[in-house]
Design an enzyme around this catalytic site. Sequence first.
Site, PDB file in Angstrom:
ATOM      1  N   VAL A 128       0.821  -1.209   0.000  1.00 51.35           N
ATOM      2  CA  VAL A 128       0.000   0.000   0.000  1.00 51.35           C
ATOM      3  C   VAL A 128       0.852   1.255   0.000  1.00 51.35           C
ATOM      4  O   VAL A 128       0.562   2.214  -0.732  1.00 51.35           O
ATOM      5  CB  VAL A 128      -0.944  -0.016   1.223  1.00 51.35           C
ATOM      6  CG1 VAL A 128      -1.640   1.331   1.405  1.00 51.35           C
ATOM      7  CG2 VAL A 128      -1.980  -1.133   1.072  1.00 51.35           C
ATOM      8  N   ASP A 129       1.902   1.290   0.806  1.00 50.22           N
ATOM      9  CA  ASP A 129       2.719   2.492   0.935  1.00 50.22           C
ATOM     10  C   ASP A 129       3.365   2.864  -0.398  1.00 50.22           C
ATOM     11  O   ASP A 129       3.320   4.010  -0.848  1.00 50.22           O
ATOM     12  CB  ASP A 129       3.788   2.268   2.002  1.00 50.22           C
ATOM     13  CG  ASP A 129       4.077   3.523   2.819  1.00 50.22           C
ATOM     14  OD1 ASP A 129       3.443   4.564   2.571  1.00 50.22           O
ATOM     15  OD2 ASP A 129       4.938   3.458   3.718  1.00 50.22           O
TER      16      ASP A 129
END
Length: 676
Positions: free
Chosen positions: A400-401
């Site tokens: 996600v990051d």
Amino acid sequence: MTPEARIRVPATASGAPGESGANAVREMDSQVGEAVGRSVNWLLSVQAQEGYWWAELEADTTLESDYILFLHILGQSSPEKSRKLARHIREKQLPDGGWNIFHGGPAELSASVKAYVALRLAGDPASAAHLERAKGKIHELGGLEATNSYVRFYLAMVGAADWSLAPAIPPELMLLPNWFPLNIYEMSSWTRAIVIPLSIIYAHKPDWRLPGRMTVDELFKVRGAKPRSFAWDRRVISWRNCFLALNSGLKLYEHFPWKPFRKRALERARKWTLEHIERSDGLATILPAMVNSIYALLAMGSDATDPLVAREAEFLTRYEIEEKGKIRMQPCISPVWDTAIAMVSLEEAGLDPAHPSLVAAERWLLDKQILGPGDWQVKNRDAEPGGWAFEFRNDFFPDVDDTAFVLMALGRVADPEPARLRGAIRRGLAWLVSMQNSDGGWGAFDHENNFQLLNHIPFADHNAMLDPSTADVTARAVECLGQMGWPASHAVIERARKFLRRDQTESGAWYGRWGVNYIYGTSGVLRALETLALASQPDCQNAVEWLRSVQNADGGFGESVLSYYDPALKGKGRSTASQTAWGLIGLLAASRPEDPAAERAVAWLVAHQNADGTWDEDDFTGTGFPLVFYLKYHFYRISFPLYALARYDNLRKGRRKNPGMQVPANEIEHLTKYRG
């Protein structure tokens, strides 16, 4: 005159800047503009021809220690390479005899034991003065019996310790169905990639004896002591005791001649490992998992000449950095992450959105979008692929990051052929939204990965068994959605806001899971909420007050890794370039550039910049696993200060931020089973 004084704007009695004040403003603007220009030029000069940016990712000596052991087991222990690795380990030994796991930190037991074993393998006699000091420190820290479970597993694997010291990791774990609470997909992605190959090794228990059947019994504080992690809880009934009883039962099972499910379990573990080696530059492209996968292949009968073993071992050579007669190892490589952060910083610095460097980076990133299946789909079945991984190729494990940062970087590039770009952004956003957890936050690699019971498993002492929602990753996702034009009232963002409110500490700060520590977490949340015009809310203003309260007297910000061990130390530490940048970014998000705290932070960054546009930084400001493993991203000290100074310069001069590509929610909701 101090750096702060040089850039402060004197005011007349009426509050308006006088002539000297105007001169100071011009001087300040000039200094900041020049600093931004130097950093822009430096970043552009180090971009790879293919379009990406990539810098070293530094960690502690456990990597070199593990690599010496790996080369021995593989039968490729070149004396010259081992000498160079050992030289680096010796250089990092502390005066007290131990080795630490972050710059400036105290000696750490498991790292010290690994270093001792590696140096013995490299030829250093146990009687050598530096190893005698190491042994003394190891005893002082608790001895071999107090090391973490993976250290004891590796020692058992090479006959240096008895298998009774290692936790049970049976391959039968692979047979537990996905609905069962203890199945492998309830473990974090990195734990999965480390443990599954270890289960193959545990079943085979290969004989990879050290030279001369070397043992390390001398490292026990009490000879033959039981590992501390096997000590029973004082309470008769507790989850810890339940799992210790299960561990004992599984070890007893190993002695049975008939194991009805072993063959099937091993086949499933073998298949999982081989599948995950494909479409990646090594299993999970992290050194421990990559090394374990090769050990598993050897345990199953392969040797160093096997093409697959040779290929995987070759990937590891990319992690070597040789310099001044020494070799150090990287835990993994970060080109996608480095590229996204560099692009966002250059974009904030005013680089033309159509600049060839940005377009080249954008197209390189588009080629890295993952459009195939991955482990995240086990618990997120309805979503389509579309994320990005950290490394060159790691298709099973997008995160996600990285995805959020990549989307923000791509959204502000002016590609002359934008159709492919817009399609990639839409797919990426759909994947990002689909990964939101039911608590409103986001984890890094997995969906709904927060079954706390697993932390009681004996091999869970690496403090990374789970991948729950965290404030820093949630903030990145929210910032990305805000940049894409999503309103604060959208259900996805409202749920994230509730999570962030719950996660905020009483002091006003947010914990940083992936960066050190509260400065990182707080800055990220403020930066995210600024994109939604929410920075004036009470929780944000409390956070800004906390940032002001921990600013150092020299104007910078710093926080030691020790804040993970003692929350009373949050926000405390010597000033560093990356953390000063994070502090400044947070201040600018919820205050004004004329805020004296912001001006002092700017002054620190300007005063400490090198002539070539870089900053120096020795401290580790990145986090792998809190309390266990820390990182130094060599680009953090450049990209984040550049972004912070450019943001300050833009706000001071009233420049409007380029909003980039806007992709409203209704464009992507049909691409995923929207959980709003």
